[in-house]
Design an enzyme around this catalytic site. Structure first.
Site, mmCIF file in Angstrom:
data_model
loop_
_atom_site.group_PDB
_atom_site.id
_atom_site.type_symbol
_atom_site.label_atom_id
_atom_site.label_comp_id
_atom_site.label_asym_id
_atom_site.label_seq_id
_atom_site.Cartn_x
_atom_site.Cartn_y
_atom_site.Cartn_z
ATOM 1 N N LYS A 35 -8.095 5.756 -9.120
ATOM 2 C CA LYS A 35 -8.145 6.170 -7.716
ATOM 3 C C LYS A 35 -6.888 5.731 -6.978
ATOM 4 C CE LYS A 35 -10.524 3.461 -4.695
ATOM 5 N NZ LYS A 35 -9.799 3.000 -3.503
ATOM 6 N N ASN A 36 -6.542 4.436 -7.129
ATOM 7 C CA ASN A 36 -5.471 3.884 -6.305
ATOM 8 C C ASN A 36 -4.087 4.361 -6.730
ATOM 9 O OD1 ASN A 36 -7.374 2.728 -4.756
ATOM 10 N ND2 ASN A 36 -7.182 0.663 -5.615
ATOM 11 N N ARG A 47 -8.539 4.738 4.721
ATOM 12 C CA ARG A 47 -7.299 4.098 5.167
ATOM 13 C C ARG A 47 -6.100 4.512 4.338
ATOM 14 N NH1 ARG A 47 -5.656 -0.208 5.254
ATOM 15 N NH2 ARG A 47 -5.444 -1.012 7.347
ATOM 16 N N CYS A 80 -11.744 -2.191 8.444
ATOM 17 C CA CYS A 80 -12.692 -1.518 7.568
ATOM 18 C C CYS A 80 -13.651 -2.567 7.035
ATOM 19 C CB CYS A 80 -11.982 -0.799 6.429
ATOM 20 S SG CYS A 80 -11.378 -1.907 5.165
ATOM 21 N N ARG A 108 -7.262 -5.612 7.781
ATOM 22 C CA ARG A 108 -6.342 -4.747 7.017
ATOM 23 C C ARG A 108 -5.235 -4.143 7.866
ATOM 24 N NH1 ARG A 108 -9.297 -1.331 2.422
ATOM 25 N NH2 ARG A 108 -7.229 -1.402 1.523
ATOM 26 N N ILE A 151 -1.313 -3.077 9.031
ATOM 27 C CA ILE A 151 -0.201 -2.404 8.324
ATOM 28 C C ILE A 151 1.149 -2.857 8.895
ATOM 29 C CG2 ILE A 151 -1.490 -0.380 7.505
ATOM 30 C CD1 ILE A 151 -0.145 1.188 9.818
ATOM 31 N N ASP A 152 1.145 -4.095 9.434
ATOM 32 C CA ASP A 152 2.386 -4.605 10.040
ATOM 33 C C ASP A 152 3.543 -4.680 9.042
ATOM 34 O OD1 ASP A 152 0.698 -6.540 8.866
ATOM 35 O OD2 ASP A 152 1.803 -8.166 9.810
ATOM 36 N N ASP A 181 -10.380 -6.304 -6.681
ATOM 37 C CA ASP A 181 -11.287 -5.177 -6.946
ATOM 38 C C ASP A 181 -12.246 -5.453 -8.101
ATOM 39 O OD1 ASP A 181 -10.013 -3.893 -4.896
ATOM 40 O OD2 ASP A 181 -8.834 -2.556 -6.167
ATOM 41 N N ARG A 218 -16.807 7.040 -3.609
ATOM 42 C CA ARG A 218 -15.394 7.066 -3.201
ATOM 43 C C ARG A 218 -14.473 6.810 -4.384
ATOM 44 N NH1 ARG A 218 -13.988 3.798 2.126
ATOM 45 N NH2 ARG A 218 -12.017 4.704 1.444
HETATM 46 N N1 EPU Z 1 -1.891 -6.797 4.731
HETATM 47 C C1 EPU Z 1 -1.369 -7.157 5.966
HETATM 48 N N2 EPU Z 1 -0.382 -6.368 6.501
HETATM 49 C C2 EPU Z 1 0.087 -5.268 5.862
HETATM 50 C C3 EPU Z 1 -0.436 -4.908 4.610
HETATM 51 C C4 EPU Z 1 -1.440 -5.697 4.055
HETATM 52 O O1 EPU Z 1 -1.769 -8.145 6.571
HETATM 53 O O2 EPU Z 1 0.983 -4.613 6.399
HETATM 54 C C5 EPU Z 1 -2.945 -7.624 4.151
HETATM 55 C C6 EPU Z 1 -4.256 -6.850 4.033
HETATM 56 O O3 EPU Z 1 -5.007 -6.930 5.234
HETATM 57 C C7 EPU Z 1 -4.933 -7.545 2.886
HETATM 58 C C8 EPU Z 1 -3.752 -7.947 1.978
HETATM 59 O O4 EPU Z 1 -2.601 -7.928 2.804
HETATM 60 O O5 EPU Z 1 -5.577 -8.697 3.325
HETATM 61 C C9 EPU Z 1 -3.540 -7.057 0.773
HETATM 62 O O6 EPU Z 1 -3.360 -5.733 1.165
HETATM 63 P P1 EPU Z 1 -2.594 -4.643 0.276
HETATM 64 O O7 EPU Z 1 -1.638 -3.949 1.185
HETATM 65 O O8 EPU Z 1 -2.067 -5.256 -0.968
HETATM 66 O O9 EPU Z 1 -3.784 -3.674 -0.113
HETATM 67 P P2 EPU Z 1 -3.937 -2.149 0.211
HETATM 68 O O10 EPU Z 1 -2.706 -1.416 -0.164
HETATM 69 O O11 EPU Z 1 -4.495 -1.962 1.565
HETATM 70 C C10 EPU Z 1 -4.778 -1.583 -2.216
HETATM 71 C C11 EPU Z 1 -5.969 -0.901 -2.811
HETATM 72 C C12 EPU Z 1 -7.199 -1.795 -2.689
HETATM 73 C C13 EPU Z 1 -6.891 -3.101 -3.420
HETATM 74 C C14 EPU Z 1 -5.634 -3.749 -2.811
HETATM 75 C C15 EPU Z 1 -5.227 -5.015 -3.511
HETATM 76 C C16 EPU Z 1 -5.527 1.421 -2.432
HETATM 77 C C17 EPU Z 1 -5.911 2.684 -1.764
HETATM 78 N N3 EPU Z 1 -6.226 0.348 -2.122
HETATM 79 O O12 EPU Z 1 -5.085 -1.777 -0.830
HETATM 80 O O13 EPU Z 1 -8.244 -1.127 -3.352
HETATM 81 O O14 EPU Z 1 -7.986 -3.966 -3.285
HETATM 82 O O15 EPU Z 1 -4.541 -2.815 -2.885
HETATM 83 O O16 EPU Z 1 -5.035 -4.782 -4.856
HETATM 84 O O17 EPU Z 1 -4.626 1.397 -3.257
HETATM 85 C C18 EPU Z 1 -10.487 -0.583 -3.835
HETATM 86 O O18 EPU Z 1 -10.048 0.243 -4.652
HETATM 87 O O19 EPU Z 1 -11.713 -0.899 -3.769
HETATM 88 C C19 EPU Z 1 -9.562 -1.205 -2.903
HETATM 89 C C20 EPU Z 1 -9.952 -1.814 -1.793
#
Ligand code: EPU
Length: 427
Positions: free
Chosen positions: A22-23, A93, A117, A122, A124-125, A308, A400
Site C-alpha cells: 500500500k505505502n 492523508r 488522524c 501527524r 507535515i511541517d 505498522d 484500507r
Molecule cells: N512527522 C512530523 N512532521 C512531518 C512529518 C512527520 O512531525 O512533517 C511525524 C509524524 O507525526 C509521525 C512521525 O513523524 O509521528 C513519522 O511520520 P512519517 O512521516 O515517517 O510517516 P508518514 O509518511 O505519515 C508512513 C506510512 C505509515 C507508516 C509511517 C512510518 C504511508 C501512506 N504511511 O506515514 O503507514 O506507519 O510512514 O513508517 O506511507 C499504515 O500503513 O498503517 C501507516 C500508518
C-alpha cells in the site's frame, strides 16, 4: 454495520501470497504525475486507499484504466488541476503525496491541510520546511495549503529533523525536476522509498543513495512514463506471519510475494520470542511457537522495528510466558488497539509511550472495534486464537490496506467471514 466474525481455534496451513505494498503503490501513483503520458503500475493492491488515490488523480484530470485487478494504466498527459480537495485528503492523508510531484511538474499545488488522524497529530511541517529550502513559497488560507514554485525549484541540502517517510518522498518527488543537486540528509530508508526512487530512475531521474540516510537527487529536464511493479507488502506479510506463529498447524504457513530482507528486524524479534521461521523459494514459512518468550520492542524508522507491525507484535507478546515491554516512538495514538485487546483478556498497562504487557494463557472472543488499519488486522489475528467468537467492527479501516484479508485467511483454514449486523440502537 459491517463486521468481521472469527471463530477461534482453527489451525492454519498452506501458502498465502501478499499483495503489492500500500505505502509504495500510493506514492508511485502520485509520482506518475511527474511523467506526462501513460505509466503502468503492476502488482497494485486492490484496497480502498488505492481507490482514493485514484480519485485524487482523476480529479486533477488524469485518466486511469484498470487493465486488470492489479494493473493500472495512469495517463497524466491532460492533468489540468493542481488541487487535492478536502474530502479526499480527509479520507486519506497520503493524498498529500501529490504535493511534491505537482510542484516538480507544474510548479504549483493546492492541498487541503490534512489535520490529525487516528494515529495522532501527524504534522507535515518537515515536508514544508524541506520544500521551502528548494524555493517553494507557502500560503495557507481556508484550510488549504497553496504551494508556489513558479520561480523554479533549486537544488539544495536539506537535513530532516526526523527520518520522515512522507517528507523524504515529497522532497524526492519535487527535487527530481529542480535545477541542480539536492541532498537529503537523515532521509527515511524504508523499502517503499527505494521502490519510489527505482521507478523515478526508470523514468529518467538521477537519484542515488535511496535506502541510505543520504539521498542525492540531480535534477533532470523531463521524466518519461514506464511500466513498474509495486514491491510486495512487508507489513501484510508480517501480519500473516503472526497469524501463523499463533495458529499454524504442523505443516506451517508459507508467506510469499515479499522480500524477507524487508522484515529483518521483525524476524529477529519474533525468533527471539520463539517463533520458528524457514526460508522457502518464494518467501518464508512460519511454524507455531510452542512457547512465546517475552520481548522488549521499540518501534523505529527502518531498519528498526516498524510501527505498522506494533499491534501484531503486541498480540503475540500478550500470550508470552512473562512480561514484555513495547515502546512506540512513531505515533502517539497507536496504543488505542491495546484497550480492545484487553477486552479479549490481554493484560496490558500503558504508561505514556510504553506498554507493559503481562502475558496471559489465552484470549477470549469478544466484540471489539478496529481503532485503525493495523490495529484492526491485529484484532482479527487475535480472534484466530481466541476461545469462541470474536466480532471486529469498524472494518473499513482494514479494507484500507489489506486486500481480501478475510478470503486469504479463510483459504489458510481460518473460520472467518464478513457479516452484517444491525447498528446498535442509541436512544
Ligand atoms: N512527522 C512530523 N512532521 C512531518 C512529518 C512527520 O512531525 O512533517 C511525524 C509524524 O507525526 C509521525 C512521525 O513523524 O509521528 C513519522 O511520520 P512519517 O512521516 O515517517 O510517516 P508518514 O509518511 O505519515 C508512513 C506510512 C505509515 C507508516 C509511517 C512510518 C504511508 C501512506 N504511511 O506515514 O503507514 O506507519 O510512514 O513508517 O506511507 C499504515 O500503513 O498503517 C501507516 C500508518
Amino acid at each position: 454495520m459491517d463486521i468481521i466474525r472469527v471463530e477461534g481455534g482453527h489451525h492454519l496451513e498452506g501458502s498465502v501470497a501478499v499483495s503489492g505494498a500500500k505505502n509504495s503503490a500510493l506514492k508511485l501513483m502520485a509520482a506518475t504525475l511527474l511523467a506526462p503520458g501513460t505509466t503502468t503500475l503492476t502488482n497494485v493492491p486492490n484496497i480502498s486507499d488505492v481507490h482514493v488515490m485514484g480519485k485524487v488523480l482523476k480529479r486533477m484530470g488524469a485518466e486511469i484504466e484498470v487493465v486488470d485487478e492489479h494493473t493500472l494504466a495512469i495517463d497524466t498527459s491532460h492533468v489540468d488541476s493542481w488541487e487535492a480537495p478536502y474530502e479526499l485528503v480527509a479520507k486519506m492523508r497520503a493524498s498529500t503525496a501529490v504535493m511534491g510531484p505537482l510542484l516538480g511538474r507544474f510548479g504549483k499545488a493546492k492541498i487541503a491541510m490534512p489535520g490529525g488522524c487516528n494515529l495522532g497529530a501527524r504534522k507535515i511541517d518537515m515536508h514544508i520546511l524541506g520544500l521551502q529550502a528548494l524555493g517553494v513559497e507557502f500560503d495557507t488560507e481556508h484550510g488549504y495549503i497553496y504551494a508556489d514554485a513558479s520561480a523554479g525549484l533549486t537544488g539544495t541540502n536539506v537535513t530532516l529533523e526526523f527520518a520522515s517517510v512522507g517528507a523524504t518522498e515529497n522532497l524526492i518527488m519535487a527535487s527530481v525536476r529542480a535545477t541542480g543537486t539536492t541532498v537529503i540528509d537523515n532521509a527515511a530508508r524504508e523499502p517503499e522509498i527505494v521502490d519510489l526512487a527505482t521507478m523515478l530512475n526508470e523514468m529518467g531521474a538521477k537519484i542515488s543513495g535511496a535506502g541510505t540516510p543520504v539521498v542525492t537527487i540531480e535534477g533532470v529536464e523531463e521524466l518519461t512514463p514506464v511500466t513498474h511493479r509495486v514491491v510486495g507488502d512487508r507489513i501484510e506479510a508480517g501480519t500473516f506471519l503472526v497469524a501463523g506463529a499463533l495458529m499454524a498447524g504442523p505443516a506451517g504457513v508459507e508467506v510469499t510475494g515479499f522480500n524477507p530482507m524487508h522484515l529483518n528486524m521483525v524476524i529477529r524479534k519474533f525468533e527471539a520470542m520463539g517463533v520458528p521461521f524457514e526460508r522457502t523459494e518464494g518467501g518464508l514459512r512460519v511454524r507455531r511457537a510452542e512457547r512465546i518468550e517475552p520481548i522488549d520492542i521499540q518501534t523505529l524508522p527502518f531498519p528498526g522495528f516498524p510501527t505498522d507491525m506494533q499491534p501484531q507484535a503486541m498480540t503475540l507478546s500478550a500470550l508470552a510466558d512473562g512480561n514484555s515491554i513495547i515502546t512506540e516512538n512513531i505515533f502517539e495514538n497507536r496504543f488505542m488497539f491495546a484497550s480492545e485487546l484487553v477486552r479479549m483478556g490481554a493484560d496490558i498497562h500503558i504508561e505514556s509511550h510504553h506498554a507493559m504487557i503481562h502475558g496471559v494463557t489465552g484470549f477470549s472472543g469478544a466484540q471489539v472495534s478496529s481503532p485503525d488499519l493495523r490495529g484492526g488486522a491485529a484484532l482479527v489475528v487475535a480472534g484466530l486464537i481466541a476461545e469462541g467468537i470474536t466480532e471486529v467492527s469498524a472494518v473499513h479501516h482494514i479494507a484500507r490496506g489489506y486486500e481480501r484479508f478475510v478470503e486469504k485467511l479463510s483459504a489458510l483454514g481460518a473460520r472467518v467471514e464478513h457479516a452484517s449486523v444491525p447498528d446498535p440502537d442509541i436512544d
